[in-house]
Scaffold this motif. Structure first.
Motif, PDB file in Angstrom:
ATOM      1  N   GLN A 200      21.088  18.771   1.744  1.00 36.70           N
ATOM      2  CA  GLN A 200      20.445  18.209   0.951  1.00 36.70           C
ATOM      3  C   GLN A 200      18.843  18.791   1.151  1.00 36.70           C
ATOM      4  O   GLN A 200      18.147  18.853  -0.287  1.00 36.70           O
ATOM      5  CB  GLN A 200      19.799  17.189   2.349  1.00 36.70           C
TER       6      GLN A 200
ATOM      7  N   CYS B 112      26.953  11.435   0.215  1.00 40.39           N
ATOM      8  CA  CYS B 112      27.253  10.752   1.883  1.00 40.39           C
ATOM      9  C   CYS B 112      27.097  11.787   2.215  1.00 40.39           C
ATOM     10  O   CYS B 112      28.026  12.474   2.608  1.00 40.39           O
ATOM     11  CB  CYS B 112      28.250   9.629   0.905  1.00 40.39           C
ATOM     12  N   LYS B 113      26.704  11.331   3.446  1.00 40.40           N
ATOM     13  CA  LYS B 113      27.860  12.233   4.975  1.00 40.40           C
ATOM     14  C   LYS B 113      29.093  12.557   4.978  1.00 40.40           C
ATOM     15  O   LYS B 113      29.088  13.301   5.470  1.00 40.40           O
ATOM     16  CB  LYS B 113      26.750  12.346   6.102  1.00 40.40           C
ATOM     17  N   GLN B 114      29.168  10.910   5.343  1.00 45.20           N
ATOM     18  CA  GLN B 114      31.142  10.984   5.746  1.00 45.20           C
ATOM     19  C   GLN B 114      31.688  11.342   4.965  1.00 45.20           C
ATOM     20  O   GLN B 114      32.944  12.284   4.846  1.00 45.20           O
ATOM     21  CB  GLN B 114      31.026   9.667   5.373  1.00 45.20           C
TER      22      GLN B 114
ATOM     23  N   PHE C 256      25.441  20.483   5.777  1.00 50.44           N
ATOM     24  CA  PHE C 256      24.955  19.077   5.132  1.00 50.44           C
ATOM     25  C   PHE C 256      23.255  18.979   4.606  1.00 50.44           C
ATOM     26  O   PHE C 256      22.908  18.249   4.262  1.00 50.44           O
ATOM     27  CB  PHE C 256      26.196  17.005   5.366  1.00 50.44           C
ATOM     28  N   ALA C 257      23.129  18.893   5.758  1.00 50.46           N
ATOM     29  CA  ALA C 257      21.276  18.171   5.950  1.00 50.46           C
ATOM     30  C   ALA C 257      20.845  20.070   5.683  1.00 50.46           C
ATOM     31  O   ALA C 257      19.887  19.850   5.104  1.00 50.46           O
ATOM     32  CB  ALA C 257      21.522  19.055   7.747  1.00 50.46           C
TER      33      ALA C 257
ATOM     34  N   THR D 116      31.376  15.358   4.370  1.00 52.35           N
ATOM     35  CA  THR D 116      31.824  15.797   5.826  1.00 52.35           C
ATOM     36  C   THR D 116      33.193  16.487   5.305  1.00 52.35           C
ATOM     37  O   THR D 116      33.642  17.101   6.225  1.00 52.35           O
ATOM     38  CB  THR D 116      31.051  15.892   7.224  1.00 52.35           C
TER      39      THR D 116
ATOM     40  N   GLU E  76      28.158  19.185   9.732  1.00 46.45           N
ATOM     41  CA  GLU E  76      26.696  18.264   9.922  1.00 46.45           C
ATOM     42  C   GLU E  76      25.992  19.609   9.570  1.00 46.45           C
ATOM     43  O   GLU E  76      24.678  18.886   8.710  1.00 46.45           O
ATOM     44  CB  GLU E  76      26.344  17.689  11.034  1.00 46.45           C
TER      45      GLU E  76
END
Length: 339
Positions: free
Chosen positions: A230, A188-190, A226-227, A193, A223
């Motif tokens: 992934q 989950c990005k939120q 995170f990318a 981060t 951010e």
């Protein structure tokens, strides 16, 4: 140079999805050292954590599985005889999420234990360039690429380490399935981060000083990593050929659902782990199916995730089998799908 053959087998409508077959070649490619290693039936002594790109990956088989719902009737039930449906419904996939999560956590924490890891250095080197470009937009001179790579590696290792620990029976005696709160740690990005920002407080050096003075730079850094994480995760799952790594994950019958929940972690809440189906495609009677929180457009959300996953797979399968041959612009192109 050895070229890896990837076999694409078309599936007939009646055959359904077949699990990824065993390796049909007697060679495995060492991702880091670009060496061809001969083996017989995946002997246990083979290295498990070099990202040995799989010659068994069949793109069309995974695509067919992702699109399985397209063959359903208006009621969301597969067009198969009743006795076949009864047999399928008897299967219990409750443990697949835990198996998958433990395997990917073990693989990623192993890679992230050192910046010298070939897989890590290539990917984090590309994201380091993105981060330095962001610094340039603030009028700040770029920081040493090695420092940026090291900072990313430390933050990612901390977060993946937390994920691995919470899945461990030794550290979490109550673990029996993967809960959404566990899944969100890395997907989950939120949530990710937020954890990344906390981890950045332990960093030292020029980058850490910038984070203290520029919240925008800190947000952008989190951010970007995170990318990139992934992308690294998808690559490991789809391309790794080790017996207890990518290969074992791809053999899970629910692998398509695991990938979909990485693409969109909000789907996790509406996934029946026992049946291995999402709310709109399950029984219509269970707690998941009858949840009042199911969005009205859930079917469209699920289809959007499938479309994005197909696009990601199409790009990842084209990644060179030797990390040394990867160009930064290739990784940048893939990052654009995730940022």
């Amino acid at each position: 140079m050895f070229q890896m053959d990837i076999e694409f087998d078309l599936l007939s409508e009646s055959s359904g999805f077949q699990k990824v077959a065993d390796l049909n070649q007697n060679f495995e490619f060492d991702f880091y050292n670009a060496q061809m290693i001969q083996y017989d039936n995946l002997k246990p002594q083979m290295p498990l954590y070099d990202l040995e790109f799989a010659s068994d990956f069949k793109q069309e088989e995974l695509m067919a599985k992702i699109e399985l719902s397209d063959s359903t009737d208006a009621l969301g039930e597969e067009s198969t005889p009743d006795y076949v449906s009864n047999l399928l419904s008897a299967k219990n996939y409750s443990k697949d999420g835990l198996k998958f999560s433990r395997r990917i956590a073990k693989m990623m924490t192993k890679h992230l234990s050192s910046v010298a890891d070939g897989f890590v250095s290539v990917y984090l080197g590309a994201s380091a360039s993105v981060i330095n470009s962001i610094l340039g937009s603030y009028g700040i001179e770029g920081i040493s690429k090695d420092e940026v790579v090291k900072a990313q590696q430390e933050v990612l290792a901390t977060i993946w380490g937390e994920f691995k620990n919470i899945l461990s029976y030794n550290k979490n005696k109550k673990i029996c399935i993967v809960k959404a709160e566990y899944w969100n740690i890395v997907f989950c990005k939120q949530t990710f981060t937020g954890l990344a920002k906390e981890s950045c407080k332990a960093l030292k050096g020029e980058l850490a000083k910038l984070f203290a003075g520029f919240e925008g730079i800190l947000n952008a850094f989190c951010e970007v990593i995170f990318a990139i994480h992934q992308l690294m995760t998808f690559t490991a799952i789809i391309k790794d050929g080790s017996a207890k790594g990518g290969q074992s994950m791809r053999e899970l019958e629910t692998i398509d659902n695991m990938l979909l929940m990485i693409v969109n972690p909000k789907l996790f809440e509406f996934y029946n782990h026992r049946s291995g189906k999402f709310a709109s495609e399950c029984c219509g009677k269970c707690k998941i199916c009858r949840s009042r929180s199911i969005p009205l457009d859930f079917t469209a959300v699920l289809q959007d995730a499938r479309n994005k996953l197909k696009m990601i797979i199409n790009e990842v399968v084209q990644i060179p089998s030797n990390a040394a041959l990867m160009r930064e612009d290739q990784i940048m192109s893939l990052l654009c799908l995730l940022l």
